[in-house]
Write a protein that holds these residues in place. Structure first.
Motif, PDB file in Angstrom:
ATOM      1  N   ALA A  12       0.871  -3.614   4.773  1.00 50.25           N
ATOM      2  CA  ALA A  12       0.109  -4.772   4.292  1.00 50.25           C
ATOM      3  C   ALA A  12      -1.037  -4.324   3.388  1.00 50.25           C
ATOM      4  N   ALA A  13      -1.721  -3.247   3.765  1.00 52.77           N
ATOM      5  CA  ALA A  13      -2.836  -2.733   2.969  1.00 52.77           C
ATOM      6  C   ALA A  13      -2.362  -2.225   1.612  1.00 52.77           C
ATOM      7  N   ILE A  14      -1.220  -1.566   1.601  1.00 53.45           N
ATOM      8  CA  ILE A  14      -0.668  -1.073   0.336  1.00 53.45           C
ATOM      9  C   ILE A  14      -0.338  -2.248  -0.585  1.00 53.45           C
ATOM     10  N   GLU A  15       0.173  -3.319  -0.023  1.00 54.85           N
ATOM     11  CA  GLU A  15       0.458  -4.508  -0.831  1.00 54.85           C
ATOM     12  C   GLU A  15      -0.825  -5.095  -1.419  1.00 54.85           C
TER      13      GLU A  15
ATOM     14  N   LYS B  78     -15.496   8.297  -3.051  1.00 53.49           N
ATOM     15  CA  LYS B  78     -15.287   9.395  -2.104  1.00 53.49           C
ATOM     16  C   LYS B  78     -15.776   8.953  -0.731  1.00 53.49           C
ATOM     17  N   LEU B  79     -14.919   9.078   0.249  1.00 53.28           N
ATOM     18  CA  LEU B  79     -15.235   8.669   1.608  1.00 53.28           C
ATOM     19  C   LEU B  79     -16.295   9.590   2.206  1.00 53.28           C
TER      20      LEU B  79
ATOM     21  N   LEU C  49      -7.403   2.951  12.046  1.00 48.60           N
ATOM     22  CA  LEU C  49      -7.076   3.310  10.672  1.00 48.60           C
ATOM     23  C   LEU C  49      -8.347   3.208   9.858  1.00 48.60           C
ATOM     24  N   LEU C  50      -8.633   4.242   9.101  1.00 47.78           N
ATOM     25  CA  LEU C  50      -9.760   4.254   8.172  1.00 47.78           C
ATOM     26  C   LEU C  50      -9.138   4.199   6.783  1.00 47.78           C
ATOM     27  N   MET C  51      -9.435   3.122   6.044  1.00 48.00           N
ATOM     28  CA  MET C  51      -8.794   2.886   4.751  1.00 48.00           C
ATOM     29  C   MET C  51      -9.837   2.783   3.656  1.00 48.00           C
ATOM     30  N   ASN C  52      -9.641   3.577   2.604  1.00 40.69           N
ATOM     31  CA  ASN C  52     -10.542   3.537   1.460  1.00 40.69           C
ATOM     32  C   ASN C  52      -9.830   2.924   0.257  1.00 40.69           C
ATOM     33  N   PHE C  53     -10.147   1.655  -0.022  1.00 39.56           N
ATOM     34  CA  PHE C  53      -9.526   0.943  -1.132  1.00 39.56           C
ATOM     35  C   PHE C  53     -10.059   1.397  -2.487  1.00 39.56           C
ATOM     36  N   GLY C  54     -11.033   2.293  -2.495  1.00 41.44           N
ATOM     37  CA  GLY C  54     -11.580   2.810  -3.742  1.00 41.44           C
ATOM     38  C   GLY C  54     -10.713   3.879  -4.392  1.00 41.44           C
TER      39      GLY C  54
ATOM     40  N   GLY D  11      -6.062   7.411   0.584  1.00 44.27           N
ATOM     41  CA  GLY D  11      -7.308   6.998   1.229  1.00 44.27           C
ATOM     42  C   GLY D  11      -7.121   6.470   2.641  1.00 44.27           C
ATOM     43  N   ILE D  12      -6.011   6.790   3.284  1.00 43.47           N
ATOM     44  CA  ILE D  12      -5.752   6.307   4.644  1.00 43.47           C
ATOM     45  C   ILE D  12      -5.816   7.467   5.628  1.00 43.47           C
TER      46      ILE D  12
END
Length: 121
Positions: A12-15, A81-82, A103-108, A115-116
């Protein structure tokens, strides 16, 4: 560690990232991801308040970005950068909630898969 629910969340996040791309506010990705999870029939709570225990004293004011199906903590970022503290923060959420997966997700990131981070206790 891989499991069906976290795979669905990542999908879902990738979408969301595919449609929106990088460069937006974290709150935009949070709302879009909740909507995408809803479309897919996956329950999600936004800004879920949790208690932190300190020597038997309850401290209020901590919030999870997302709690999915009451099982998986999802911490969202939208930065180039996380920061190292993001992992520690997410692990502390697991400790506070007694849950085991996050899950730690960085949409940047240009590619969300880069970024996952899967975290577990």
């Amino acid at each position: 560690m891989s499991d069906d629910l976290t795979e669905k969340i990542i999908g879902a996040a990738i979408e969301v990232h595919r449609v929106l791309g990088p460069g937006l506010l974290e709150s935009i990705y949070e709302e879009a991801l909740c909507y995408e999870l809803h479309i897919r029939g996956i329950a999600c709570e936004r800004q879920k308040e949790i208690d932190v225990m300190y020597k038997g004293h309850i401290i209020k004011g901590q919030k999870l970005d997302l709690l999915v199906e009451g099982e998986v903590v999802v911490e969202l970022k939208a930065v180039q950068k996380l920061p190292d503290v993001a992992t520690a923060q997410t692990l502390s959420y697991l400790k506070s909630t007694g849950l085991r997966r996050a899950l730690l997700m960085n949409f940047g990131q240009a590619r969300l898969v880069d970024g996952i981070k899967r975290l577990s206790l």
